[in-house]
Design an enzyme around this catalytic site. Structure first.
Site, PDB file in Angstrom:
ATOM      1  N   PRO A  96     -11.071   0.597   5.139  1.00 30.15           N
ATOM      2  CA  PRO A  96     -11.281   1.808   4.396  1.00 30.15           C
ATOM      3  C   PRO A  96     -11.746   1.481   2.804  1.00 30.15           C
ATOM      4  CG  PRO A  96      -8.939   1.396   4.891  1.00 30.15           C
ATOM      5  CD  PRO A  96      -9.803   0.415   5.698  1.00 30.15           C
ATOM      6  N   ASN A  97     -12.423   2.162   2.435  1.00 33.02           N
ATOM      7  CA  ASN A  97     -12.929   2.222   0.772  1.00 33.02           C
ATOM      8  C   ASN A  97     -14.022   0.925   0.581  1.00 33.02           C
ATOM      9  OD1 ASN A  97     -11.471   4.371  -0.011  1.00 33.02           O
ATOM     10  ND2 ASN A  97      -9.706   3.128   0.298  1.00 33.02           N
ATOM     11  N   ASN A 108     -12.472  -7.536   7.189  1.00 35.52           N
ATOM     12  CA  ASN A 108     -11.906  -7.348   5.804  1.00 35.52           C
ATOM     13  C   ASN A 108     -11.117  -5.965   6.353  1.00 35.52           C
ATOM     14  OD1 ASN A 108     -10.760  -6.409   3.521  1.00 35.52           O
ATOM     15  ND2 ASN A 108     -12.646  -7.036   2.378  1.00 35.52           N
ATOM     16  N   ARG A 134       0.238  -6.158  -1.774  1.00 37.30           N
ATOM     17  CA  ARG A 134      -0.811  -6.711  -1.356  1.00 37.30           C
ATOM     18  C   ARG A 134      -0.708  -8.120  -0.797  1.00 37.30           C
ATOM     19  NH1 ARG A 134      -4.933  -3.089  -2.608  1.00 37.30           N
ATOM     20  NH2 ARG A 134      -4.423  -1.904  -4.704  1.00 37.30           N
ATOM     21  N   HIS A 172     -10.761 -11.214   2.089  1.00 35.62           N
ATOM     22  CA  HIS A 172     -10.502 -10.188   1.070  1.00 35.62           C
ATOM     23  C   HIS A 172     -11.373 -10.781  -0.201  1.00 35.62           C
ATOM     24  CE1 HIS A 172      -7.399  -8.714   3.329  1.00 35.62           C
ATOM     25  NE2 HIS A 172      -6.988  -9.763   3.537  1.00 35.62           N
ATOM     26  N   ASP A 225      -2.471  -5.848  16.937  1.00 30.59           N
ATOM     27  CA  ASP A 225      -2.228  -5.690  18.191  1.00 30.59           C
ATOM     28  C   ASP A 225      -3.716  -5.922  18.951  1.00 30.59           C
ATOM     29  OD1 ASP A 225       0.577  -5.802  18.097  1.00 30.59           O
ATOM     30  OD2 ASP A 225       0.748  -3.584  18.442  1.00 30.59           O
ATOM     31  N   ARG A 267      -2.403 -10.018  -7.152  1.00 34.82           N
ATOM     32  CA  ARG A 267      -2.382  -8.702  -7.381  1.00 34.82           C
ATOM     33  C   ARG A 267      -1.069  -8.285  -7.085  1.00 34.82           C
ATOM     34  NH1 ARG A 267      -7.381  -5.853  -4.901  1.00 34.82           N
ATOM     35  NH2 ARG A 267      -6.677  -4.309  -6.329  1.00 34.82           N
ATOM     36  N   GLU A 307     -10.143 -13.707   8.545  1.00 33.43           N
ATOM     37  CA  GLU A 307      -9.797 -12.513   7.541  1.00 33.43           C
ATOM     38  C   GLU A 307     -10.315 -12.651   6.300  1.00 33.43           C
ATOM     39  OE1 GLU A 307      -5.552 -12.178   7.506  1.00 33.43           O
ATOM     40  OE2 GLU A 307      -5.658 -10.778   5.624  1.00 33.43           O
ATOM     41  N   HIS A 350      -2.333  -4.615   5.017  1.00 30.16           N
ATOM     42  CA  HIS A 350      -0.955  -4.717   4.587  1.00 30.16           C
ATOM     43  C   HIS A 350      -0.126  -3.477   5.387  1.00 30.16           C
ATOM     44  CE1 HIS A 350      -3.117  -6.646   1.208  1.00 30.16           C
ATOM     45  NE2 HIS A 350      -3.774  -5.456   1.009  1.00 30.16           N
ATOM     46  N   ALA A 389      -7.089  -1.925   2.858  1.00 30.02           N
ATOM     47  CA  ALA A 389      -5.662  -1.768   2.641  1.00 30.02           C
ATOM     48  C   ALA A 389      -4.928  -1.696   3.785  1.00 30.02           C
ATOM     49  CB  ALA A 389      -5.412  -0.379   2.056  1.00 30.02           C
ATOM     50  N   TYR A 394     -13.451  -6.126  -8.076  1.00 35.44           N
ATOM     51  CA  TYR A 394     -14.451  -6.466  -6.686  1.00 35.44           C
ATOM     52  C   TYR A 394     -15.644  -7.058  -6.834  1.00 35.44           C
ATOM     53  CZ  TYR A 394     -10.579  -3.713  -4.444  1.00 35.44           C
ATOM     54  OH  TYR A 394      -9.372  -3.557  -4.053  1.00 35.44           O
ATOM     55  N   ARG A 410     -17.649   0.702  -7.901  1.00 28.65           N
ATOM     56  CA  ARG A 410     -16.439   0.888  -8.789  1.00 28.65           C
ATOM     57  C   ARG A 410     -15.798  -0.446  -8.935  1.00 28.65           C
ATOM     58  NH1 ARG A 410     -14.234   6.492  -7.056  1.00 28.65           N
ATOM     59  NH2 ARG A 410     -15.907   7.885  -7.273  1.00 28.65           N
ATOM     60  N   SER A 447     -11.017  -9.800  -3.239  1.00 30.68           N
ATOM     61  CA  SER A 447     -10.042 -10.066  -4.233  1.00 30.68           C
ATOM     62  C   SER A 447      -9.261 -10.836  -4.268  1.00 30.68           C
ATOM     63  CB  SER A 447      -9.473  -8.633  -4.830  1.00 30.68           C
ATOM     64  OG  SER A 447      -8.607  -8.147  -3.869  1.00 30.68           O
TER      65      SER A 447
HETATM   66  O1  CA2 Z   1      -9.856  -7.603  -1.785  1.00 29.78           O
HETATM   67  C1  CA2 Z   1     -10.002  -7.191  -0.777  1.00 29.78           C
HETATM   68  O2  CA2 Z   1     -10.997  -7.193  -0.033  1.00 29.78           O
HETATM   69  C2  CA2 Z   1      -9.002  -5.840  -0.169  1.00 29.78           C
HETATM   70  O3  CA2 Z   1      -9.156  -5.736   1.317  1.00 29.78           O
HETATM   71  C3  CA2 Z   1      -9.805  -4.653  -0.522  1.00 29.78           C
HETATM   72  C4  CA2 Z   1      -8.993  -3.457  -0.473  1.00 29.78           C
HETATM   73  C5  CA2 Z   1      -7.532  -3.649  -0.789  1.00 29.78           C
HETATM   74  O4  CA2 Z   1      -6.933  -2.588  -0.412  1.00 29.78           O
HETATM   75  C6  CA2 Z   1      -6.870  -4.960  -0.344  1.00 29.78           C
HETATM   76  O5  CA2 Z   1      -5.591  -4.979  -0.942  1.00 29.78           O
HETATM   77  C7  CA2 Z   1      -7.693  -6.210  -0.717  1.00 29.78           C
HETATM   78  C8  CA2 Z   1      -9.488  -2.103  -0.925  1.00 29.78           C
HETATM   79  C9  CA2 Z   1     -11.045  -2.054  -0.908  1.00 29.78           C
HETATM   80  C10 CA2 Z   1     -11.458  -0.887  -1.772  1.00 29.78           C
HETATM   81  O6  CA2 Z   1     -12.557  -1.355  -2.301  1.00 29.78           O
HETATM   82  C11 CA2 Z   1     -13.067  -0.802  -3.227  1.00 29.78           C
HETATM   83  C12 CA2 Z   1     -14.360  -1.099  -4.052  1.00 29.78           C
HETATM   84  C13 CA2 Z   1     -14.741  -0.527  -5.171  1.00 29.78           C
HETATM   85  C14 CA2 Z   1     -13.931   0.486  -5.681  1.00 29.78           C
HETATM   86  C15 CA2 Z   1     -12.869   1.011  -5.079  1.00 29.78           C
HETATM   87  C16 CA2 Z   1     -12.539   0.466  -3.892  1.00 29.78           C
END
Ligand code: CA2
Length: 144
Positions: free
Chosen positions: A11-12, A75, A112, A101, A88, A108, A99, A81, A78, A24, A19, A103
């Site tokens: 997601p996201n 990846n 996370r 990430h 599974d 953080r 895996e 976590h 969220a 990121y 953003r 960031s």
């Molecule tokens: O660092 C990563 O790749 C994460 O998997 C990214 C997830 C975050 O919840 C994990 O803790 C770490 C969030 C992805 C959201 O991506 C965005 C990118 C730009 C703007 C807003 C969100």
């Protein structure tokens, strides 16, 4: 038939590059896919890259990968976590799992720092920006 590598994004991550560049970076999922496709082509492998904002869809993608995929780069966003269900599903996949990430999750917020997916992952890459996907694909290719 060429070996197939999956890159799955949670997601996201469709917002990558749009953003929060301070966390990121400026690269997009399209950039990730272009670089990964080059690597796979050079190695004679096929690439399938997808993103979903829905946990069940990601689980279905992992189930599907059991039939035709040699390795998974994931990846989970969220869901990393929170999702024992994704863990599974990955546990039912036989090939290498890496895996990623974007960031540096361990620098953080404490929520996370724990990953359910890491219980299955053969390798974990965090904090390398979108270059982490390339490292992960290289690793999967080296394991095939
Ligand atoms: O660092 C990563 O790749 C994460 O998997 C990214 C997830 C975050 O919840 C994990 O803790 C770490 C969030 C992805 C959201 O991506 C965005 C990118 C730009 C703007 C807003 C969100």
């Amino acid at each position: 038939m060429p070996k197939l590598i999956d890159i799955l994004n949670g997601p996201n991550l469709n917002l990558l590059g749009e953003r929060e560049p301070g966390i990121y970076g400026a690269g997009t999922l399209a950039d990730v896919e272009a670089a990964a496709r080059d690597l796979c082509e050079a190695a004679g492998a096929d690439l399938r890259m997808r993103q979903s904002n829905h946990e069940g869809e990601i689980i279905e993608m992992i189930h599907g990968a059991r039939a035709d995929s040699a390795g998974i780069v994931i990846n989970p966003g969220a869901y990393t976590h929170t999702s024992i269900a994704i863990l599974d599903a990955l546990n039912a996949f036989k090939g290498p799992v890496v895996e990623v990430h974007v960031s540096a999750v361990h620098k953080r917020e404490p929520f996370r720092h724990h990953s359910f997916v890491s219980h299955r992952a053969d390798a974990v890459i965090a904090g390398c920006g979108i270059q982490g996907y390339e490292l992960a694909v290289r690793h999967v290719l080296s394991r095939l």
